[in-house]
Design a protein around this motif. Structure first.
Motif, PDB file in Angstrom:
ATOM      1  N   VAL A  61      12.189   5.032  -0.456  1.00 14.43           N
ATOM      2  CA  VAL A  61      10.994   4.546   0.229  1.00 14.43           C
ATOM      3  C   VAL A  61       9.871   4.519  -0.808  1.00 14.43           C
ATOM      4  N   PRO A  62       8.781   3.763  -0.558  1.00 14.26           N
ATOM      5  CA  PRO A  62       7.700   3.715  -1.543  1.00 14.26           C
ATOM      6  C   PRO A  62       7.231   5.119  -1.932  1.00 14.26           C
ATOM      7  N   GLU A  63       6.795   5.247  -3.178  1.00 16.33           N
ATOM      8  CA  GLU A  63       6.392   6.565  -3.684  1.00 16.33           C
ATOM      9  C   GLU A  63       5.307   7.201  -2.826  1.00 16.33           C
ATOM     10  N   VAL A  64       4.338   6.357  -2.394  1.00 16.05           N
ATOM     11  CA  VAL A  64       3.248   6.910  -1.578  1.00 16.05           C
ATOM     12  C   VAL A  64       3.809   7.503  -0.293  1.00 16.05           C
ATOM     13  N   THR A  65       4.769   6.792   0.298  1.00 17.56           N
ATOM     14  CA  THR A  65       5.371   7.282   1.542  1.00 17.56           C
ATOM     15  C   THR A  65       6.044   8.626   1.299  1.00 17.56           C
ATOM     16  N   GLN A  66       6.711   8.750   0.133  1.00 13.99           N
ATOM     17  CA  GLN A  66       7.373  10.019  -0.193  1.00 13.99           C
ATOM     18  C   GLN A  66       6.359  11.154  -0.269  1.00 13.99           C
ATOM     19  N   ILE A  67       5.210  10.873  -0.899  1.00 20.45           N
ATOM     20  CA  ILE A  67       4.176  11.910  -1.026  1.00 20.45           C
ATOM     21  C   ILE A  67       3.677  12.322   0.354  1.00 20.45           C
ATOM     22  N   VAL A  68       3.449  11.297   1.210  1.00 17.29           N
ATOM     23  CA  VAL A  68       2.970  11.587   2.561  1.00 17.29           C
ATOM     24  C   VAL A  68       3.978  12.449   3.315  1.00 17.29           C
ATOM     25  N   MET A  69       5.274  12.132   3.137  1.00 16.08           N
ATOM     26  CA  MET A  69       6.332  12.909   3.803  1.00 16.08           C
ATOM     27  C   MET A  69       6.282  14.360   3.348  1.00 16.08           C
ATOM     28  N   ARG A  70       6.110  14.543   2.005  1.00 10.93           N
ATOM     29  CA  ARG A  70       6.052  15.907   1.476  1.00 10.93           C
ATOM     30  C   ARG A  70       4.861  16.660   2.063  1.00 10.93           C
ATOM     31  N   LEU A  71       3.723  15.941   2.144  1.00 12.82           N
ATOM     32  CA  LEU A  71       2.526  16.570   2.715  1.00 12.82           C
ATOM     33  C   LEU A  71       2.786  16.984   4.155  1.00 12.82           C
ATOM     34  N   ARG A  72       3.543  16.126   4.887  1.00  9.21           N
ATOM     35  CA  ARG A  72       3.860  16.451   6.282  1.00  9.21           C
ATOM     36  C   ARG A  72       4.703  17.718   6.373  1.00  9.21           C
TER      37      ARG A  72
END
Lengths: 267, 289
Positions: B247-258
């Motif tokens: 998935v896009p890198e930004v989405t990955q970061i958001v997932m990690r934050l979640r």
């Protein structure tokens, strides 16, 4: 389309024929060719056919692939066959205009067809069952003695290896460029010879550009790995002759002796 | 609205009858709506390039049909030819297909093959060149004298000049720097906006697809496995990951934050959206960039 060309193609497998040392296979092909051209009677040609059939079975080569390989030769075979039938003097079968078909001619034509057909199939089995890398390795070692008289054997083998290596690559490239130009409405299939020749320009120019680019990149890649020809170069994969090579040699010797022997006896 | 392009149980097997036999497509049902901006994502070898070449009749299906505007494109030779002009196909690294003496003549190759007159060809060449941002001086240059990005844009213009009703591009930004990539994507969007043609973008860059298209089709193993809006596709991160797609890198970061317990929506896939969401979450000034 283009990718279906089978000339010089290798089909991986794991049969005795595949595992034979490439040197053995090269020598066997030579023995086979000599035997084939010494065989001139129904008996000896029949023996050769049985031998070829056995090899085809053992190597599990698909017959349709061999037949497909023969297809480009069809015109030559028909042409020389016909010439032979009509131009050989002897006992006439029938006449067409000023041409006379003779029994001798028919016999000649059949022998010729059998020889050329079996020659092509035999050599195809070599390339079908031997990877290009093995083939050139074997060739280089067989030609090794020529190095003494300053024949650049290693360089020649390397050039051949690369040429073989790039045949499928360039075919794939040609296929791709052709598709791309067809997508822009290019027509490669209709029109007279001149038209078709012109139609090849959009294919050939990009293809040459790409071949040169690849050659350039390859040269740089080789230089950066310090490649400098055959002098003092060792091999990662050593070729070793084994029991099966000795057996193959024995079979080859027997075949050749039998064919030549029968020939001398006039059978 | 009925689809402009449609495939029915499309199956293709390469090298049928040899030991290299390989199924590239297995029963693909796919369609393109008129004027839509569609993305196809898939791993290398997922069959996306094979599918693409079926859509304008370059490859014949082993089984199944391809319909353009309701007619089977292999109905007759003439149909196939006319479809080639209406479904424009831009291959990967199209700059390697340039061959003419000048950029102008190369772009004119397609329209000329369509049998158009000189004046019409001229209009189309200039229009396509303008769409990809090539200047009049550049049109008279040899295509081999252009820079990498310009060559690519010239080659794309060569297909745009045919005014296709569907434009399909295979990895149009592969191997370009970020600026070159943005330019090409800009050109494609401009073409879509100004001609109203449907555009199909084939890529494996999630960022690019997420940012550009309105509908996404995911291919894997010669089949279509997902189909929907960018949001609905990228929300299925785990499934995409299992297919070897990220998935896009930004989405990955958001997932990690979640997972760290920060409450953010899970359907974020551009940096701008992420910034907005994080700022909203922080309750700060949403105007800050």
């Amino acid at each position: 389309m283009l990718r279906d060309i089978t000339l010089g193609q290798y089909f991986p497998g794991d049969t005795v024929i595949h595992r034979l040392d490439p040197r053995t296979k090269l020598i066997m092909v030579m023995v086979y060719l000599v035997a084939l051209f010494s065989a001139g009677t129904a008996l000896t040609l029949g023996m050769m056919a049985v031998f070829l059939g056995t090899i085809i079975c053992v190597s599990k080569t698909k017959l349709c692939l061999l037949v497909r390989g023969l297809r480009p030769l069809a015109i030559i075979l028909v042409f020389t066959g016909t010439l032979n039938i009509f131009l050989t003097p002897g006992e006439p079968i029938f006449r067409v205009w000023i041409l006379t078909a003779t029994y001798e001619g028919l016999r000649h034509a059949l022998v010729l067809l059998a020889r050329i057909g079996m020659m092509v199939m035999g050599t195809f089995i070599l390339t079908y069952t031997t990877s290009p890398m093995n083939l050139t390795d074997g060739l280089e070692m067989l030609l090794g003695p020529l190095k003494r008289i300053r024949v650049p054997v290693h360089e020649l083998a390397m050039i051949m290896n690369m040429a073989l290596r790039f045949v499928p690559t360039l075919l794939a490239e040609a296929d791709k460029i052709m598709s791309a130009q067809k997508a822009r409405g290019a027509d490669f299939e209709s029109g007279n010879i001149l038209r078709r020749g012109q139609a090849m320009i959009p294919l050939l120019i990009p293809l040459f550009m790409s071949a040169f680019r690849r050659a350039d990149e390859l040269a740089i890649a080789m230089e950066s790995r310090c490649y400098h020809g055959g002098e003092g170069r060792t091999r990662m994969r050593q070729l070793r002759l084994g029991l099966r090579d000795a057996l193959a040699g024995l079979v080859g010797a027997l075949l050749l002796t039998a064919i030549i022997g029968l020939g001398v006896l006039g059978l | 609205m009925s689809p402009i392009l449609q495939t029915k149980t499309l199956t293709h097997t390469y090298s049928l009858g040899t030991p290299f036999e390989q199924a590239a497509l297995r029963g693909v049902d796919f369609h393109v709506e008129p004027g839509e901006l569609l993305g196809i994502i898939g791993h290398t070898g997922s069959g996306k390039s094979t599918l693409m070449q079926h859509l304008n009749g370059l490859i014949k299906p082993t089984e199944g049909q391809v319909y353009f505007d309701g007619t089977d494109i292999h109905e007759s030779k003439e149909t196939t030819r006319s479809v080639r002009a209406q479904v424009g196909l831009v291959f990967q690294y199209p700059e390697y297909q340039l061959f003419e003496e000048t950029v102008y003549r190369d772009i004119a190759f397609g329209p000329k093959n369509m049998g158009l007159g000189g004046a019409e060809v001229d209009i189309r060449v200039r229009e396509a060149a303008a769409l990809v941002g090539l200047t009049t001086e550049q049109l008279d240059k040899s295509p081999f004298a252009l820079s990498g990005g310009q060559k690519r844009r010239a080659a794309i213009a060569g297909v745009m000049a045919m005014r296709p009703r569907v434009l399909i591009l295979d990895e149009p930004t592969a191997g370009l720097d970020p600026r070159g990539r943005d330019e090409i994507i800009g050109n494609i969007k401009a073409f879509h906006r100004e001609t109203g043609a449907a555009v199909v973008l084939v890529s494996h860059s999630m960022e690019e697809i997420a940012r550009t298209v309105s509908r996404v089709v995911v291919m894997s193993g010669g089949q279509i496995v997902m189909n929907g809006t960018g949001r609905s596709i990228f929300a299925q991160g785990a499934e995409l990951h299992a297919m070897g797609l990220a998935v896009p890198e930004v989405t990955q970061i958001v997932m990690r934050l979640r997972t760290l317990g920060i409450d953010l929506p899970c359907d974020i896939f551009t940096v701008e959206q992420a910034a907005q969401a994080i700022l909203t979450r922080a309750g700060g000034d949403t105007d800050a960039s």
